[in-house]
Scaffold this motif. Structure first.
Motif, PDB file in Angstrom:
ATOM      1  N   ALA A  60      37.772  42.746 -29.388  1.00  0.00           N
ATOM      2  CA  ALA A  60      38.993  42.030 -29.585  1.00  0.00           C
ATOM      3  C   ALA A  60      40.141  42.517 -28.643  1.00  0.00           C
ATOM      4  CB  ALA A  60      39.264  42.292 -30.848  1.00  0.00           C
ATOM      5  N   LEU A  61      41.153  41.885 -28.076  1.00  0.00           N
ATOM      6  CA  LEU A  61      42.059  42.191 -27.354  1.00  0.00           C
ATOM      7  C   LEU A  61      42.996  43.227 -28.143  1.00  0.00           C
ATOM      8  CD1 LEU A  61      43.544  41.856 -24.808  1.00  0.00           C
ATOM      9  CD2 LEU A  61      44.749  39.947 -25.863  1.00  0.00           C
ATOM     10  N   PRO A  62      43.181  44.425 -27.660  1.00  0.00           N
ATOM     11  CA  PRO A  62      44.140  45.334 -28.349  1.00  0.00           C
ATOM     12  C   PRO A  62      45.386  45.085 -28.072  1.00  0.00           C
ATOM     13  CG  PRO A  62      42.968  46.503 -26.602  1.00  0.00           C
ATOM     14  CD  PRO A  62      42.487  45.217 -26.548  1.00  0.00           C
ATOM     15  N   ALA A  63      46.300  44.660 -28.734  1.00  0.00           N
ATOM     16  CA  ALA A  63      47.533  44.275 -28.608  1.00  0.00           C
ATOM     17  C   ALA A  63      48.564  45.245 -29.230  1.00  0.00           C
ATOM     18  CB  ALA A  63      48.044  42.888 -29.287  1.00  0.00           C
ATOM     19  N   ALA A  64      49.522  45.467 -28.200  1.00  0.00           N
ATOM     20  CA  ALA A  64      50.517  46.486 -28.559  1.00  0.00           C
ATOM     21  C   ALA A  64      51.756  46.010 -29.583  1.00  0.00           C
ATOM     22  CB  ALA A  64      51.248  46.977 -27.311  1.00  0.00           C
ATOM     23  N   ASN A  65      52.302  46.731 -30.191  1.00  0.00           N
ATOM     24  CA  ASN A  65      53.396  46.469 -30.902  1.00  0.00           C
ATOM     25  C   ASN A  65      54.812  47.219 -30.244  1.00  0.00           C
ATOM     26  OD1 ASN A  65      51.904  45.406 -32.765  1.00  0.00           O
ATOM     27  ND2 ASN A  65      52.349  46.936 -34.210  1.00  0.00           N
ATOM     28  N   LEU A  73      50.785  50.860 -21.358  1.00  0.00           N
ATOM     29  CA  LEU A  73      50.190  49.789 -21.881  1.00  0.00           C
ATOM     30  C   LEU A  73      48.721  49.427 -21.245  1.00  0.00           C
ATOM     31  CD1 LEU A  73      49.895  47.355 -24.164  1.00  0.00           C
ATOM     32  CD2 LEU A  73      51.409  45.931 -22.393  1.00  0.00           C
ATOM     33  N   LYS A  74      49.058  49.221 -19.812  1.00  0.00           N
ATOM     34  CA  LYS A  74      47.847  48.926 -18.817  1.00  0.00           C
ATOM     35  C   LYS A  74      46.599  50.258 -19.292  1.00  0.00           C
ATOM     36  CE  LYS A  74      50.314  46.805 -14.969  1.00  0.00           C
ATOM     37  NZ  LYS A  74      50.818  47.234 -13.582  1.00  0.00           N
ATOM     38  N   THR A  75      46.916  51.606 -19.276  1.00  0.00           N
ATOM     39  CA  THR A  75      46.119  52.394 -19.593  1.00  0.00           C
ATOM     40  C   THR A  75      45.221  52.476 -20.991  1.00  0.00           C
ATOM     41  OG1 THR A  75      47.501  54.185 -18.361  1.00  0.00           O
ATOM     42  CG2 THR A  75      45.963  55.016 -19.687  1.00  0.00           C
ATOM     43  N   VAL A  76      46.058  52.109 -21.975  1.00  0.00           N
ATOM     44  CA  VAL A  76      45.355  51.912 -23.218  1.00  0.00           C
ATOM     45  C   VAL A  76      44.686  50.655 -23.340  1.00  0.00           C
ATOM     46  CG1 VAL A  76      46.544  53.450 -24.475  1.00  0.00           C
ATOM     47  CG2 VAL A  76      47.326  51.201 -24.544  1.00  0.00           C
ATOM     48  N   VAL A  77      45.249  49.504 -22.718  1.00  0.00           N
ATOM     49  CA  VAL A  77      44.317  48.210 -22.840  1.00  0.00           C
ATOM     50  C   VAL A  77      42.932  48.453 -21.975  1.00  0.00           C
ATOM     51  CG1 VAL A  77      44.425  45.899 -22.095  1.00  0.00           C
ATOM     52  CG2 VAL A  77      46.306  46.807 -23.541  1.00  0.00           C
ATOM     53  N   ASN A  78      43.086  49.234 -20.876  1.00  0.00           N
ATOM     54  CA  ASN A  78      42.166  49.340 -20.009  1.00  0.00           C
ATOM     55  C   ASN A  78      40.962  50.457 -20.637  1.00  0.00           C
ATOM     56  OD1 ASN A  78      43.210  47.670 -17.907  1.00  0.00           O
ATOM     57  ND2 ASN A  78      43.674  49.394 -16.734  1.00  0.00           N
ATOM     58  N   LYS A  79      41.381  51.351 -21.445  1.00  0.00           N
ATOM     59  CA  LYS A  79      40.696  52.059 -22.259  1.00  0.00           C
ATOM     60  C   LYS A  79      39.630  51.314 -23.116  1.00  0.00           C
ATOM     61  CE  LYS A  79      40.208  56.435 -24.708  1.00  0.00           C
ATOM     62  NZ  LYS A  79      41.083  57.521 -25.315  1.00  0.00           N
ATOM     63  N   PHE A  80      40.268  50.620 -23.981  1.00  0.00           N
ATOM     64  CA  PHE A  80      39.931  49.975 -24.916  1.00  0.00           C
ATOM     65  C   PHE A  80      39.278  48.477 -24.862  1.00  0.00           C
ATOM     66  CE2 PHE A  80      42.217  53.364 -26.740  1.00  0.00           C
ATOM     67  CZ  PHE A  80      41.203  54.008 -27.474  1.00  0.00           C
ATOM     68  N   HIS A  81      39.755  47.972 -23.604  1.00  0.00           N
ATOM     69  CA  HIS A  81      39.340  46.521 -23.382  1.00  0.00           C
ATOM     70  C   HIS A  81      38.430  46.451 -22.185  1.00  0.00           C
ATOM     71  CE1 HIS A  81      39.182  42.511 -24.844  1.00  0.00           C
ATOM     72  NE2 HIS A  81      39.856  41.860 -23.793  1.00  0.00           N
ATOM     73  N   GLU A  82      37.949  47.603 -21.594  1.00  0.00           N
ATOM     74  CA  GLU A  82      37.108  47.642 -20.317  1.00  0.00           C
ATOM     75  C   GLU A  82      37.723  46.849 -19.053  1.00  0.00           C
ATOM     76  OE1 GLU A  82      33.646  45.704 -21.691  1.00  0.00           O
ATOM     77  OE2 GLU A  82      33.285  47.326 -22.837  1.00  0.00           O
ATOM     78  N   ASN A  83      39.092  47.072 -18.962  1.00  0.00           N
ATOM     79  CA  ASN A  83      39.833  46.508 -17.783  1.00  0.00           C
ATOM     80  C   ASN A  83      39.931  45.124 -17.623  1.00  0.00           C
ATOM     81  OD1 ASN A  83      40.447  49.189 -16.412  1.00  0.00           O
ATOM     82  ND2 ASN A  83      38.144  49.197 -15.787  1.00  0.00           N
ATOM     83  N   LYS A  84      39.892  44.209 -19.004  1.00  0.00           N
ATOM     84  CA  LYS A  84      39.976  42.991 -19.101  1.00  0.00           C
ATOM     85  C   LYS A  84      41.734  42.831 -19.270  1.00  0.00           C
ATOM     86  CE  LYS A  84      35.501  42.303 -20.718  1.00  0.00           C
ATOM     87  NZ  LYS A  84      34.526  41.896 -21.939  1.00  0.00           N
ATOM     88  N   VAL A  85      42.111  41.741 -18.880  1.00  0.00           N
ATOM     89  CA  VAL A  85      43.635  41.342 -19.095  1.00  0.00           C
ATOM     90  C   VAL A  85      43.330  40.214 -20.203  1.00  0.00           C
ATOM     91  CG1 VAL A  85      44.428  42.209 -17.097  1.00  0.00           C
ATOM     92  CG2 VAL A  85      43.485  39.939 -17.098  1.00  0.00           C
ATOM     93  N   PRO A  86      44.392  39.888 -20.923  1.00  0.00           N
ATOM     94  CA  PRO A  86      45.675  39.890 -20.435  1.00  0.00           C
ATOM     95  C   PRO A  86      46.214  41.491 -21.232  1.00  0.00           C
ATOM     96  CG  PRO A  86      45.821  38.338 -22.272  1.00  0.00           C
ATOM     97  CD  PRO A  86      44.238  38.833 -21.733  1.00  0.00           C
ATOM     98  N   LEU A  87      47.269  41.854 -20.630  1.00  0.00           N
ATOM     99  CA  LEU A  87      48.089  42.870 -21.470  1.00  0.00           C
ATOM    100  C   LEU A  87      48.915  42.142 -22.365  1.00  0.00           C
ATOM    101  CD1 LEU A  87      49.018  45.154 -18.232  1.00  0.00           C
ATOM    102  CD2 LEU A  87      47.173  45.565 -19.920  1.00  0.00           C
TER     103      LEU A  87
END
Length: 126
Positions: A60-65, A73-87
């Motif tokens: 699942a895409l981790p979305a920030a509030n 945001l880039k750092t945490v999404v990359n950590k938990f979503h394997e460098n996939k986008v979107p942010l």
């Protein structure tokens, strides 16, 4: 897209008396239920970026509030979503963009009324 969970990471952070294994079991059951009823669409979670770890669901895409720091945001999404986008920041509402320039309030006292554009500029949405 389907939001699989909302701010579970914060709950997991606050409830240290519940094991990480039990938290993981809970979110995995939610994903299973969503799939079992027939949803075959991308999923996302919604958390403050500091709490992604507790609320993250594999696949699942981790979305920030409301994360305003794009590098964080880039750092945490990359950590938990394997460098996939979107942010993805799930707290910027589509209606806000559609309504730029209109008044928020029907209040006749214009001093207490603000436009969507003024609100967006104040909170750095645009």
């Amino acid at each position: 897209m389907v939001q699989a969970e909302n701010e579970f990471g914060l709950f997991a952070f606050q409830r240290k008396d519940i094991s990480k294994q039990l938290h993981r079991s809970y979110v995995n059951k939610i994903v299973k239920q969503i799939k079992d009823v027939g949803f075959n669409v991308p999923m996302y979670t919604s958390d403050v970026s500091d709490f992604f770890e507790g609320g993250y669901i594999d696949g699942a895409l981790p979305a920030a509030n409301g994360e305003k720091n794009i590098d964080k945001l880039k750092t945490v999404v990359n950590k938990f979503h394997e460098n996939k986008v979107p942010l993805y920041d799930c707290r910027i509402l589509p209606g806000l963009v559609d309504a730029l320039g209109r008044r928020f309030s029907k209040n006749k006292n214009k001093r207490n009324s603000t436009t969507d554009r003024e609100f967006s500029e104040k909170w750095n949405f645009i």
